[in-house]
Design a protein around this motif. Sequence first.
Motif, PDB file in Angstrom:
ATOM      1  N   LYS A  16       0.930  -1.247  -0.163  1.00  0.00           N
ATOM      2  CA  LYS A  16       0.061   0.075  -0.134  1.00  0.00           C
ATOM      3  C   LYS A  16       0.752   1.190   0.109  1.00  0.00           C
ATOM      4  N   THR A  17       1.846   1.305   1.223  1.00  0.00           N
ATOM      5  CA  THR A  17       2.678   2.555   1.142  1.00  0.00           C
ATOM      6  C   THR A  17       3.765   2.857  -0.133  1.00  0.00           C
ATOM      7  N   THR A  18       3.965   1.697  -0.566  1.00  0.00           N
ATOM      8  CA  THR A  18       4.998   1.528  -1.669  1.00  0.00           C
ATOM      9  C   THR A  18       4.538   2.219  -2.921  1.00  0.00           C
ATOM     10  N   THR A  45       3.292   1.302   8.583  1.00  0.00           N
ATOM     11  CA  THR A  45       2.762   2.713   8.346  1.00  0.00           C
ATOM     12  C   THR A  45       2.182   2.907   9.777  1.00  0.00           C
ATOM     13  N   LYS A 101       2.851  -6.353  -7.067  1.00  0.00           N
ATOM     14  CA  LYS A 101       3.862  -6.986  -7.260  1.00  0.00           C
ATOM     15  C   LYS A 101       3.745  -7.898  -8.548  1.00  0.00           C
ATOM     16  N   ASP A 156       5.674  -7.653 -10.769  1.00  0.00           N
ATOM     17  CA  ASP A 156       7.168  -7.913 -11.239  1.00  0.00           C
ATOM     18  C   ASP A 156       7.693  -9.172 -10.663  1.00  0.00           C
ATOM     19  N   ALA A 191       4.220  -1.559  -7.829  1.00  0.00           N
ATOM     20  CA  ALA A 191       4.601  -0.427  -7.120  1.00  0.00           C
ATOM     21  C   ALA A 191       6.049  -0.243  -7.261  1.00  0.00           C
TER      22      ALA A 191
HETATM   23  P1  GTP Z   1       1.684  -2.173   5.998  1.00  0.00           P
HETATM   24  O1  GTP Z   1       1.686  -0.540   5.911  1.00  0.00           O
HETATM   25  O2  GTP Z   1       2.954  -2.393   7.024  1.00  0.00           O
HETATM   26  O3  GTP Z   1       0.422  -2.674   6.141  1.00  0.00           O
HETATM   27  O4  GTP Z   1       2.368  -2.792   4.514  1.00  0.00           O
HETATM   28  P2  GTP Z   1       2.066  -2.064   3.076  1.00  0.00           P
HETATM   29  O5  GTP Z   1       0.931  -2.747   2.374  1.00  0.00           O
HETATM   30  O6  GTP Z   1       2.007  -0.436   3.119  1.00  0.00           O
HETATM   31  O7  GTP Z   1       3.397  -2.394   2.265  1.00  0.00           O
HETATM   32  P3  GTP Z   1       4.851  -1.832   1.851  1.00  0.00           P
HETATM   33  O8  GTP Z   1       4.606  -0.656   0.777  1.00  0.00           O
HETATM   34  O9  GTP Z   1       5.275  -1.532   3.116  1.00  0.00           O
HETATM   35  O10 GTP Z   1       5.558  -3.053   1.264  1.00  0.00           O
HETATM   36  C1  GTP Z   1       5.899  -4.200   1.839  1.00  0.00           C
HETATM   37  C2  GTP Z   1       7.158  -4.844   1.132  1.00  0.00           C
HETATM   38  O11 GTP Z   1       6.742  -5.390  -0.142  1.00  0.00           O
HETATM   39  C3  GTP Z   1       8.094  -3.710   0.873  1.00  0.00           C
HETATM   40  O12 GTP Z   1       9.468  -4.497   1.193  1.00  0.00           O
HETATM   41  C4  GTP Z   1       8.156  -3.486  -0.693  1.00  0.00           C
HETATM   42  O13 GTP Z   1       9.342  -2.981  -1.104  1.00  0.00           O
HETATM   43  C5  GTP Z   1       7.594  -4.618  -1.177  1.00  0.00           C
HETATM   44  N1  GTP Z   1       6.871  -4.305  -2.331  1.00  0.00           N
HETATM   45  C6  GTP Z   1       5.672  -3.408  -2.493  1.00  0.00           C
HETATM   46  N2  GTP Z   1       5.246  -3.520  -3.595  1.00  0.00           N
HETATM   47  C7  GTP Z   1       6.102  -4.398  -4.349  1.00  0.00           C
HETATM   48  C8  GTP Z   1       5.815  -4.656  -5.912  1.00  0.00           C
HETATM   49  O14 GTP Z   1       5.141  -4.055  -6.519  1.00  0.00           O
HETATM   50  N3  GTP Z   1       7.088  -5.553  -6.332  1.00  0.00           N
HETATM   51  C9  GTP Z   1       7.827  -6.183  -5.548  1.00  0.00           C
HETATM   52  N4  GTP Z   1       8.834  -6.793  -5.875  1.00  0.00           N
HETATM   53  N5  GTP Z   1       7.887  -5.639  -4.248  1.00  0.00           N
HETATM   54  C10 GTP Z   1       6.916  -4.689  -3.625  1.00  0.00           C
END
Ligand code: GTP
Length: 370
Positions: A93-95, A114, A188, A190, A224
Amino acid sequence: SGPLTVGEFAKLLRKEASEVIRKLISLGIMATINQEIDVDTMSVIAEEFGVTVEYKEEVDESNFEEQEENDDPEALVERPPVVTIMGHVDHGKTTLLDKIRHTNVTAGEAGGITQHIGAYQVEINNKKITFLDTPGHAAFTTMRARGAKVTDITILVVAADDGVKPQTVEAINHAKAADVPIIVAVNKMDKPEANPDRVKQQLTEHGLVPEEWGGETIFVPVSAITGAGIDELLEMVLLVAEVQELKANPDKRARGVVIEAELDKGRGAVATVLVQNGTLKVGDGVVAGNYFGKIRAMVNDRGRRVKVAPPSTPVEILGLSDVPGAGDPFMVFEDEKKGRAIAERRMAKQKEEERGGNKRVTLDDLFKQI
Ligand code: GTP
Ligand code: MG
């Protein structure tokens, strides 16, 4: 929450509509099941059934209702959609939001989890979109429980390598309960293990059927990390927003909701608010939760000082007397005395509740019980 129909009210009380109608008749009020009854009548009837009802927005705050009603259609203009990004932990989500903003918020987060609800605005094809990033779903739940409809669209992020998880389902349920359209971002992509068809299959079981399978849900494959698919995702957001015809009146006193708030050592009480209608201005007298304040300064999502915040704008406000809660409503009062009085009264009420004195049930509590 405004007036309710007899039927709705009976449901809240867990009584048969006929029982409520009988009580009404005994009070000399001839009502049908679909008739709306006012708050005073509701209180009386509830008391008859042994429940004390307290109406949250009291008569004093009718100011707010008036503002709503007086919306001249001519005065309404398009406003940006407010989009919430939801999904299971670590699904990106955050990414995704970072990529959208071309910034890097994750790097500054403790442990990459987050900590706040960030609220940001981005501009695509000359159109703005407001994003809320949520920590889990707690604040969203609070806001919904309080009846504040904050979000216009939900982007449901599902990692293509991980599939549907418990919090994915939770997010779907929240969005459905709030009647908010869902756009699925299959993230994800990729990754070599990415399996978007499995995600589609799993979500279909939860009623989200992709368009290409004859359903109505928009699925957009994205990454992302690489940024693939993100432009398409944003176009879909704008498309869904267009159908919703989101409008607001920028020419009136602002109201909205507190997204987050904290006590800052140097700046005092700082609240991030989302303006839902009207335009918020520096110098406005505002009641947020239990507190009144005159807005001393406003800072936008890019850290810049601004003088005005039109509808759908997230903005930090300085000048409140204390820290309101996330999900608290805010509204501007032209009459400072009235604003202060309302804040004081809410405070007194809260203190009374905390003392545990007179046990009361609010309409909110009743809603939560269904
Ligand atoms: P919370 O806020 O903890 O709920 O997590 P989140 O959903 O915000 O996930 P976040 O964006 O922190 O990503 C979690 C992990 O997944 C990180 O290590 C990112 O780098 C990885 N990640 C996010 N999007 C992608 C993607 O599109 N591809 C890949 N390969 N990794 C991703
Ligand atoms: Mg996050």
